[in-house]
Design an enzyme around this catalytic site. Sequence first.
Site, PDB file in Angstrom:
ATOM      1  N   GLU A  11      -1.609   2.351  13.228  1.00  0.00           N
ATOM      2  CA  GLU A  11      -1.203   1.035  13.704  1.00  0.00           C
ATOM      3  C   GLU A  11       0.274   1.071  14.051  1.00  0.00           C
ATOM      4  OE1 GLU A  11      -2.649  -1.443  10.253  1.00  0.00           O
ATOM      5  OE2 GLU A  11      -3.745  -2.360  11.916  1.00  0.00           O
ATOM      6  N   CYS A  52       0.830  -1.216   0.000  1.00  0.00           N
ATOM      7  CA  CYS A  52       0.000   0.000   0.000  1.00  0.00           C
ATOM      8  C   CYS A  52       0.859   1.259   0.000  1.00  0.00           C
ATOM      9  CB  CYS A  52      -0.893   0.032   1.244  1.00  0.00           C
ATOM     10  SG  CYS A  52      -2.064  -1.291   1.261  1.00  0.00           S
TER      11      CYS A  52
HETATM   12  C1  SIN Z   1       0.746  -2.706   3.418  1.00  0.00           C
HETATM   13  O1  SIN Z   1       1.096  -2.671   2.267  1.00  0.00           O
HETATM   14  O2  SIN Z   1      -0.438  -2.856   3.700  1.00  0.00           O
HETATM   15  C2  SIN Z   1       1.710  -2.616   4.573  1.00  0.00           C
HETATM   16  C3  SIN Z   1       3.074  -2.316   4.181  1.00  0.00           C
HETATM   17  C4  SIN Z   1       4.003  -2.071   5.331  1.00  0.00           C
HETATM   18  O3  SIN Z   1       3.672  -2.247   6.505  1.00  0.00           O
HETATM   19  O4  SIN Z   1       5.108  -1.662   5.047  1.00  0.00           O
END
Ligand code: SIN
Length: 494
Positions: free
Chosen positions: A474, A299
Amino acid sequence: MTYATVAKLQLKDASLLKHQGFIGGQWVDAKDKAVFKVLNPATQEELGAVADMGVEEAKRAIDIAGEAFKTWSKTTGRERHDILLKLYKLMQDNAEDLAMILTAENGKTITEARGENAYSASFVEWFAEEAIRTYGQTIPSAMIGLRNVVVKQPVGVCSLLTPWNFPSAMIGRKLAPALAAGCTAVIKPPSETPYSTLALVELAKRAGVPDGVINVVPTEVHLKDVGKELCENKTVKKISFTGSTPVAKLLMSQAATSLKKVSFEAGGNAPFIVFDDADIEAAVEGAIASKFRASGQTCVCANRIYVHSSVYADFASRLAQKVDGFKIGNGMDKETTHGPLIHEKAIEKVQRHVDDAVSKGASILVGGKRAEGLPGFFYEPTVLADVDPRAQVTDEETFGPVAALIKFETEEEVIRLANDTDVGLAGYFFSRDVGRVWRVAEALQVGMVGANTGMISQPVIPFGGVKESGLGREGGPHGIDEYMNTKFIAFGGL
Ligand code: SIN
């Protein structure tokens, strides 16, 4: 059910491979014995079949988690700390098996899988330490004979819905703070990659997490109904979801029926900006780390790479040369630098973005097509030059290995382009001008900024976005608060 390929994994501890749901401390089949198949995306071979549970099992899991909450919430932070540290240790002791399971179901390279499991374990360690530090507050009163005290209490049963791109780390990031706070959980793991979750839950059982505190309801066929139950059931007090923005919106509307606490880590469309004063080699390394991690399936991946016109040619040729040196293949192979995409639909989306960019004038410096001669879902790592700022790739998360390069002239222009999107998870830029570093970091409409780095993820940071990238944070010192209510107590008559 066929477990042939997973058996080929040759784990040191084959009992980490679970194929059932987990309710009330027991491994259980679906009521109707239904299963769904899990594929290895590098080979398209069937890895195994997992229990496909429905609403009835979800309701039972929630009820059991509700009962377990009565005792788990009364344990001390120290007791929860000790159990979480045992889990952390077990994750380290079983690291190689966990990495093999992760690579087999997700496709990422074994090196990336080891890194993801270490990342996941680091959340468990961090939140073990947070379990004993859920401090409250006293607030001086304006009234004589009155004392104001604020305490933190666990919210209750939590529904945890996790994605396939980080099947282990996202469980670590959600389950560890939930348990540390004194909450119980019902997990809906991703149907593409359920095995990592199931293995972690087996380790949690071995670490001494009491029956009913963690429950897992895997499903593929009943995804929508189970998701609805997990969001609408009144016993559930908190929802934590990582996935797409449209699904986050749906879950939020369902959670609204009983006004639950929510945290969503939804889609991103990260800008990555290379200014004319950047260290170009460092910017190339940063772009590779950010764009091509997990073959572009994170993400926080750079989605739009804006490069100042005066350094554009240099940056583009250095990036293209490095990407050309990648070796795609089965993640189990030591030589492989980049694994496959998760499924056919992912390949189709990447191709759509490449075709659209090319139709609007972009040129392909490297890649640009599905990889030939490999059995799985492989796409060639791609660099596109002269991408039009209106191309689909600038507006929609690609979630694949495509670096789209866009030229810009001024700081003002690039900030406008970077912020011209509905989402705002991460943003990156490279510059050696300290004034610009502050200006741009403050101007980017995102939850997380990488200034002169392409890697921001750590257990100690508040991970999350703004705009349609989600709600809540988070990890870090803020992560446990998502699983706690703040209660105020006025002590009068003193
Ligand atoms: C994600 O892509 O959802 C998390 C990626 C990360 O914690 O680096």
